[in-house]
Design an enzyme around this catalytic site. Structure first.
Site, PDB file in Angstrom:
ATOM      1  N   GLY A   1       0.803  -1.218   0.000  1.00  0.00           N
ATOM      2  CA  GLY A   1       0.000   0.000   0.000  1.00  0.00           C
ATOM      3  C   GLY A   1       0.832   1.262   0.000  1.00  0.00           C
ATOM      4  CB  SER A   2       2.929   2.710  -1.480  1.00  0.00           C
ATOM      5  OG  SER A   2       2.782   1.693  -2.454  1.00  0.00           O
TER       6      SER A   2
END
Length: 252
Positions: free
Chosen positions: A210-211
């Site tokens: 997640g980013s």
């Protein structure tokens, strides 16, 4: 004799799906970086199957998700000398005029004037292999330790763990982009270093779990994407260098 579909690779036997121009769907491979995590999850699942049966199905789902997170699909890269290609899969969440990050500014960088930033948010369900927006030479790779705020927040660009990259074309045009760790992400992994030659759409790194990726467009270049649009790394055209006409769109 079986009929042949125009553009197909040959005749189609009865009961089989025709293959058009050699293109067919296939399961994307798991990137080598993710295989060890998938193996660990599978091992824990096997132990649960023997000793704690009720955990087996949740762990099978977890194992499949881990493998899917590190999937590395083949992408068809648009060809064009002035195309800026999306470096990440995800949602276009921010398009703003911002100061150049100091790690990418100055002589040999993106200069000191404000630039247009396009932010792509990657959820834990998106492909997390990142690709370079243009062909050229990697001139800067700058890692900054930081916090792990929600990557969807604007201040994540300045406070989160991040890695800045700068790619310069042979004609001197430069594109900067930043990999930003998120709330769940805990490691940014580069595949390139300063001095490396890269082709547009080439894999340059990944961010685990997640980013976000920010792309800084050169002066006189407007984004060809709109807020809320989903981008595909290596395929979606974010902008065309020198084209100052922004795209417009509606949600429906």
């Amino acid at each position: 004799m079986a009929s042949q579909i125009p553009g197909s690779t040959g005749s189609t036997p009865s009961g089989q799906t025709p293959q058009i121009n050699g293109v067919k769907w296939r399961f994307p491979p798991v990137h080598p970086e993710g295989r060890k995590f998938a193996a660990i999850a599978a091992g824990i699942t096997f132990i649960a199957f023997i000793w704690v049966h009720w955990l087996t199905w949740p762990l099978i789902i977890l194992t499949v998700w881990v493998a899917a997170f590190f999937r590395d699909p083949v992408r068809s890269i648009p060809q064009g000398s002035d195309l800026i290609i999306a470096p990440a899969d995800g949602l276009i969440t921010l398009i703003e005029t911002v100061p150049v990050p100091r790690e990418l500014s100055g002589e040999g960088g993106l200069g000191d004037l404000p630039v247009t930033r396009v932010s792509i948010f990657m959820s834990v369900f998106d492909v997390h292999i990142n690709r370079t927006p243009i062909s050229g030479t990697v001139t800067r790779v700058v890692y900054i330790a930081g916090k792990f705020l929600n990557a969807d927040l604007d201040k994540a660009s300045e406070e989160n763990e991040r890695q800045h990259l700068l790619v310069e074309r042979s004609d001197g045009v430069r594109i900067g982009f930043t990999q930003i760790a998120g709330l769940v992400a805990r490691r940014i992994m580069p595949f390139v270093k300063p001095g490396d030659m890269v082709a547009a759409g080439q894999r340059i790194g990944l961010i685990r779990f997640g980013s976000r990726v920010d792309v800084f467009l050169p002066a006189g270049t407007a984004p060809r994407v709109v807020l809320g649009q989903r981008s595909v790394a290596g395929e979606t055209v974010l902008a065309v260098i020198g084209n100052a006409s922004p795209a417009s769109g509606i949600s429906q």
